[in-house]
Write an enzyme that holds these catalytic residues in place. Sequence first.
Site, PDB file in Angstrom:
ATOM      1  CE  LYS A  81      -4.463   0.343   2.284  1.00  0.00           C
ATOM      2  NZ  LYS A  81      -5.115   0.270   3.600  1.00  0.00           N
TER       3      LYS A  81
HETATM    4  O1  G3P Z   1      -9.359   0.977   4.494  1.00  0.00           O
HETATM    5  C1  G3P Z   1      -9.267   2.292   4.931  1.00  0.00           C
HETATM    6  C2  G3P Z   1      -9.996   2.434   6.218  1.00  0.00           C
HETATM    7  O2  G3P Z   1      -9.347   1.728   7.215  1.00  0.00           O
HETATM    8  C3  G3P Z   1     -10.252   3.822   6.655  1.00  0.00           C
HETATM    9  O3  G3P Z   1     -11.436   3.763   7.329  1.00  0.00           O
HETATM   10  O4  G3P Z   1     -13.138   4.463   8.914  1.00  0.00           O
HETATM   11  O5  G3P Z   1     -10.740   5.202   9.214  1.00  0.00           O
HETATM   12  O6  G3P Z   1     -12.137   6.143   7.379  1.00  0.00           O
HETATM   13  P1  G3P Z   1     -11.885   4.975   8.263  1.00  0.00           P
END
Ligand code: G3P
Length: 216
Positions: A84
């Site tokens: 990534k």
């Molecule tokens: O895959 C990306 C994810 O982990 C981000 O999620 O909920 O932190 O925006 P969030």
Amino acid sequence: MKLFIDTADLKEIQEAAQWGVIDGVTTNPSLVAKTGNKDFKQVVQEITKLIDGPISAETISSDAKGMVEEGQKYAKWHKNIVIKVPMTEDGIQACKKLADEGIRVNVTLVFSANQALLAAKAGAYFVSPFVGRIDDAGADGMQLVRDIVQIYKNYGFKTQVLAASIRHPVHVLDTAKAGADVATCPYKVLKQLFRHPLTDKGVRQFLDDWKKLQSG
Ligand code: G3P
């Protein structure tokens, strides 16, 4: 459509793996930090034992050279590891270099269709639009997923659209309707996908009727 679990928590991954419907795992530095385990290699290698599918491991360098070195190192840990990199000039440069070496790359932190276009041109294997964070900012995160799917289709880009920052079951439904390749979901959202009150009610009723028959 593929379903990934978005966590570095081994217990969650272990349970989800038993369902037999999880195709891969995505992690990020915040998710790894949550586990409290400082040994990143160990965390990633444990995950590879639980799910036989793409496992995203994120680089933390801010320059392309560092990202490439990290990517080359992580890729040696297991054949399923996908590197990534963030959607920056350095990230795109690293993506192109790693992709040219046959290493699969997930370009993350994507918030616009033009960014997704750059990721595809750099040979990304996955592109990760962050749906929930766009919604949080008062815009329509799912429209970005639709736009990327359409643009990739227009030009035959092979990069897979991986909807990330998924917050609830409707995001999963809309990702599927948009024709995206993957939804990566927190454990909680995956559990929610199973539930429907009428299923629970129906199961209870079938069992009650069966018991009545046995005792009658
Ligand atoms: O895959 C990306 C994810 O982990 C981000 O999620 O909920 O932190 O925006 P969030």
